[in-house]
Design a protein around this motif. Structure first.
Motif, short mmCIF file in Angstrom:
data_model
loop_
_atom_site.label_atom_id
_atom_site.label_comp_id
_atom_site.label_asym_id
_atom_site.label_seq_id
_atom_site.Cartn_x
_atom_site.Cartn_y
_atom_site.Cartn_z
N GLY A 1 0.77 -1.23 0.00
CA GLY A 1 0.00 0.00 0.00
C GLY A 1 0.80 1.28 0.00
O GLY A 1 0.24 2.36 0.23
N VAL A 2 2.11 1.21 -0.27
CA VAL A 2 2.95 2.40 -0.27
C VAL A 2 3.97 2.30 -1.41
O VAL A 2 4.40 1.20 -1.77
N VAL A 3 4.35 3.43 -1.99
CA VAL A 3 5.37 3.44 -3.03
C VAL A 3 6.74 3.62 -2.38
O VAL A 3 6.98 4.62 -1.68
N LEU A 4 7.63 2.66 -2.61
CA LEU A 4 8.98 2.70 -2.06
C LEU A 4 10.00 2.92 -3.17
O LEU A 4 9.89 2.34 -4.25
N HIS A 5 10.97 3.75 -2.87
CA HIS A 5 12.12 3.96 -3.74
C HIS A 5 13.23 2.99 -3.34
O HIS A 5 13.52 2.85 -2.15
N TYR A 6 13.83 2.31 -4.32
CA TYR A 6 14.85 1.33 -4.00
C TYR A 6 15.90 1.27 -5.10
O TYR A 6 15.73 1.82 -6.20
N GLU A 7 16.99 0.58 -4.80
CA GLU A 7 18.04 0.35 -5.78
C GLU A 7 18.66 -1.01 -5.51
O GLU A 7 18.84 -1.39 -4.34
N LEU B 1 12.87 9.30 -1.29
CA LEU B 1 11.91 9.44 -2.38
C LEU B 1 10.71 8.51 -2.23
O LEU B 1 9.87 8.44 -3.11
N SER B 2 10.63 7.81 -1.09
CA SER B 2 9.46 6.95 -0.86
C SER B 2 8.27 7.78 -0.41
O SER B 2 8.41 8.89 0.11
N GLU B 3 7.10 7.22 -0.62
CA GLU B 3 5.86 7.92 -0.30
C GLU B 3 5.71 8.15 1.20
O GLU B 3 6.01 7.26 2.00
N ALA B 4 5.28 9.34 1.56
CA ALA B 4 5.00 9.66 2.97
C ALA B 4 3.50 9.55 3.19
O ALA B 4 2.75 10.49 2.91
N THR B 5 3.06 8.39 3.65
CA THR B 5 1.64 8.20 3.95
C THR B 5 1.30 8.94 5.24
O THR B 5 2.17 9.31 6.02
N PRO B 6 0.00 9.18 5.50
CA PRO B 6 -0.38 9.94 6.70
C PRO B 6 0.11 9.27 7.99
O PRO B 6 0.08 8.04 8.13
N GLN B 7 0.60 10.06 8.92
CA GLN B 7 1.03 9.57 10.23
C GLN B 7 -0.20 9.27 11.09
O GLN B 7 -1.29 9.75 10.78
N PRO B 8 0.02 8.45 12.16
CA PRO B 8 1.25 7.81 12.63
C PRO B 8 1.51 6.49 11.91
O PRO B 8 0.62 5.95 11.24
#
Length: 262
Positions: free
Chosen positions: A8-14, A60-67
């Protein structure tokens, strides 16, 4: 740049290194992205396949609403490794990344061949500390806390305006999403991994900078004592981020330990 939507979240990776090599995956600390591992990765990528990523709300990964909860971060990493077809990896985690690594070994032991826990613990801080950080990040911004954070991160010798790398890592911290920073502070506040870490049965190396102001050597040693057979090492002339201040020594410890396990 590579991105994946997982859990459910977009992650930046290498991913670096050849596919047939043993895999090492890295999880970074609060207020940083995976570039903190660059100098370590340069020393390892010829012999290992490396997976680096920005955790939820960082880089660069998505910041979903906290907490956030620690299980969110753990499940994010598990889903990313599954997405990449990684069957098992040596997991290297720093600070909150070390807690994510401990959580992954407990939740998905099939994915973790070995643990390298850097400048981390089974429980970090207390409710008052993290609630204060959350309030400040949301109301005043991360820059208002930066001086104190950098004092805990780096040794006095490194922490000078004349050091361009120090100025760069200060920028990395202050440009972190307040949503991601405060969300991860909530995850740290609510996480006590004492019992799940005590139950781990995976080869483990615990390392810490001798001048770490966030997770001091005595705290890291306490975590190491929970894990049967864990090895404990202190890295001299380093604060909370030995991968930055002492990358050669950090890479040497990781290489020798992972090679021994493999």
């Amino acid at each position: 740049m590579a991105f994946a939507r997982v859990n459910g979240v977009v992650l930046h990776y290498e991913v670096r290194g050849q596919a047939e090599r043993p895999v090492i995956a890295f999880a970074n600390s609060l207020g940083t992205d995976f570039r903190i591992w660059n100098e370590v990765a340069l020393r390892l990528e010829g012999d290992f396949r490396l997976v680096l990523y920005d955790k939820r709300g960082h880089g660069l990964s998505e910041a979903t609403p906290q907490p956030y909860a620690m299980t969110d971060h753990v499940q994010d990493l598990a889903a990313l490794l599954d997405h990449l077809g990684i069957k098992a990896a040596a997991m290297v985690g720093l600070s909150v990344g070390g807690m994510i690594a401990q959580g992954l070994a407990a939740l998905r032991p099939d994915l973790v061949r070995a643990l390298v826990l850097c400048d981390t613990a089974h429980k970090i801080g207390n409710e008052e500390l993290w609630n204060g950080r959350i309030k400040t990040a949301n109301e005043s911004g991360i820059a208002s806390m930066a001086d104190g954070i950098m004092q805990r991160w780096f040794t006095p010798a490194y922490r000078t305006p004349e050091n361009p790398d120090y100025i760069g890592y200060l920028a990395m911290l202050t440009r972190t999403s307040p949503e991601g920073y405060a969300g991860t502070c909530a995850a740290l506040r609510d996480a006590d991994l004492t019992e799940s870490t005590r139950a781990l049965k995976v080869p483990t190396l615990c390392v810490v900078g001798d001048q770490d102001g966030s997770t001091p050597p005595d705290l890291v040693r306490e975590m190491a004592d929970l894990i049967q057979g864990a090895r404990f090492e202190i890295i001299e002339d380093a604060g909370h981020l030995p991968c930055i201040e002492q990358p050669a020594r950090t890479a040497e410890l990781i290489r020798s330990f992972v090679t021994q396990v493999e």
